[in-house]
Design a protein around this motif. Structure first.
Motif, PDB file in Angstrom:
ATOM      1  N   GLN A 197      45.236  67.698  44.415  1.00 17.44           N
ATOM      2  CA  GLN A 197      45.077  67.826  43.284  1.00 17.44           C
ATOM      3  C   GLN A 197      46.412  68.403  42.464  1.00 17.44           C
ATOM      4  O   GLN A 197      46.493  68.416  41.216  1.00 17.44           O
ATOM      5  CB  GLN A 197      43.916  68.486  42.438  1.00 17.44           C
ATOM      6  N   ILE A 198      47.326  68.775  43.232  1.00 12.49           N
ATOM      7  CA  ILE A 198      48.551  69.285  42.874  1.00 12.49           C
ATOM      8  C   ILE A 198      49.396  68.329  41.853  1.00 12.49           C
ATOM      9  O   ILE A 198      49.073  67.161  41.850  1.00 12.49           O
ATOM     10  CB  ILE A 198      49.483  69.673  43.871  1.00 12.49           C
ATOM     11  N   LYS A 199      49.909  68.877  40.586  1.00 14.49           N
ATOM     12  CA  LYS A 199      50.797  67.960  39.963  1.00 14.49           C
ATOM     13  C   LYS A 199      52.217  68.080  40.250  1.00 14.49           C
ATOM     14  O   LYS A 199      52.792  69.104  40.505  1.00 14.49           O
ATOM     15  CB  LYS A 199      50.527  68.487  38.430  1.00 14.49           C
ATOM     16  N   LEU A 200      53.228  67.073  40.036  1.00 15.30           N
ATOM     17  CA  LEU A 200      54.587  66.860  40.505  1.00 15.30           C
ATOM     18  C   LEU A 200      55.426  66.578  39.219  1.00 15.30           C
ATOM     19  O   LEU A 200      54.999  65.596  38.592  1.00 15.30           O
ATOM     20  CB  LEU A 200      54.610  65.959  41.654  1.00 15.30           C
ATOM     21  N   ILE A 201      56.531  67.339  39.077  1.00 13.80           N
ATOM     22  CA  ILE A 201      57.361  67.198  38.025  1.00 13.80           C
ATOM     23  C   ILE A 201      58.650  66.742  38.791  1.00 13.80           C
ATOM     24  O   ILE A 201      59.285  67.353  39.537  1.00 13.80           O
ATOM     25  CB  ILE A 201      57.616  68.419  36.966  1.00 13.80           C
ATOM     26  N   LEU A 202      59.160  65.521  38.522  1.00 13.83           N
ATOM     27  CA  LEU A 202      60.263  64.928  38.933  1.00 13.83           C
ATOM     28  C   LEU A 202      61.421  64.732  37.778  1.00 13.83           C
ATOM     29  O   LEU A 202      61.106  64.025  36.823  1.00 13.83           O
ATOM     30  CB  LEU A 202      60.156  63.496  39.530  1.00 13.83           C
TER      31      LEU A 202
END
Length: 267
Positions: free
Chosen positions: A110-115
């Motif tokens: 469920q982690i959120k990733l910022i790219l």
């Protein structure tokens, strides 16, 4: 053991509680403003970031021997107050490191990733400049680019952390790998140009993505900017544009971006 010790010392609000996991990662790309993003979020009252930028956990193969990672070791990187806060860290190599995406998903699906994606031409030049500054690179820029495949072969089957000027800029494969594990609503892909020109807009998007209040009075932060030994020449930029043209066109199609400036001679 760590949580019990904190409780005895009256520090039970510090660090990750039992069962708590990291909520978000700023995981790429290198040389694309990730240090500034980490600094902004560290100042947010609703966020707890790691004690240092670039924890380097999911890209360290030795932590995953026999697929038995010690997440308590990872969680020890967070000693701040995590109560009712989003918890995250910034390690830009995660996006590039082939095994990292699967490891992150296994840790917290469920982690959120910022790219944050920067023009791969400028990213490569900034990367090369950093390695020159550190004393790890002695070749001129285009020679270093031409030698990259040979240098990477020298450490194969591992990935090269230093001489990966070109390879790190092939974002399409990295994005496709991430999209195989994480749904679109857990991945925020940002354009470095937009952040550079209007950091407030970019930070608003990040805050909305993380479901936290928006930051106020945002001022442009420049972190770890090193002076360039020389500026990129027209010839160098033209050569790099030829190398990356198909990649950049593919990104335009995938992300519905206009990246024409990335292929031009102006920044």
């Amino acid at each position: 053991m760590l949580n019990q010790l904190k409780s005895r010392l009256g520090l039970h609000h510090l660090g990750l509680k039992e069962g708590q996991k990291v909520d978000f990662l700023i995981c790429g790309a290198q040389k694309s403003g990730t240090s500034a993003l980490n600094k902004y979020l560290a100042a947010h009252p609703g966020v707890c970031v790691a004690d240092k930028k670039e924890v380097h956990y999911f890209d360290r193969d030795e932590f995953f021997v026999e697929n038995k990672p010690d997440y308590e070791e990872y969680h020890s990187s967070f000693s701040g107050n995590t109560q009712n806060k989003r918890v995250g860290e910034a390690t830009p190599i995660y996006m590039y490191w082939e095994q990292a995406t699967k490891r992150i998903w296994e840790y917290n699906p469920q982690i959120k990733l910022i790219l944050m994606l920067r023009n791969p031409i400028d990213r490569a030049y900034s990367h090369w400049n950093m390695e020159r500054y550190k004393g790890k690179e002695s070749l001129p820029f285009l020679e270093a680019v031409e030698m990259e495949s040979v240098r990477r072969q020298n450490v194969s089957p591992l990935q090269d952390r230093v001489y990966s000027y070109l390879d790190r800029g092939y974002y399409l494969n990295q994005l496709k790998r991430i999209n195989r594990y994480f749904p679109a609503n857990q991945v925020l892909v940002l354009k470095y140009d937009d952040y550079r020109d209007r950091p407030d807009n970019t930070l608003n998007k990040i805050c909305d993505f993380l479901n936290i209040s928006r930051l106020k009075n945002v001022k442009n932060e420049i972190v770890y900017a090193r002076p360039y030994i020389t500026n990129m020449t027209v010839e160098e930029r033209e050569a790099m544009a030829k190398i990356y043209e198909a990649e950049i066109r593919g990104l335009e199609k995938l992300l519905d971006w206009d990246c024409s400036k990335w292929l031009g001679l102006s920044h």
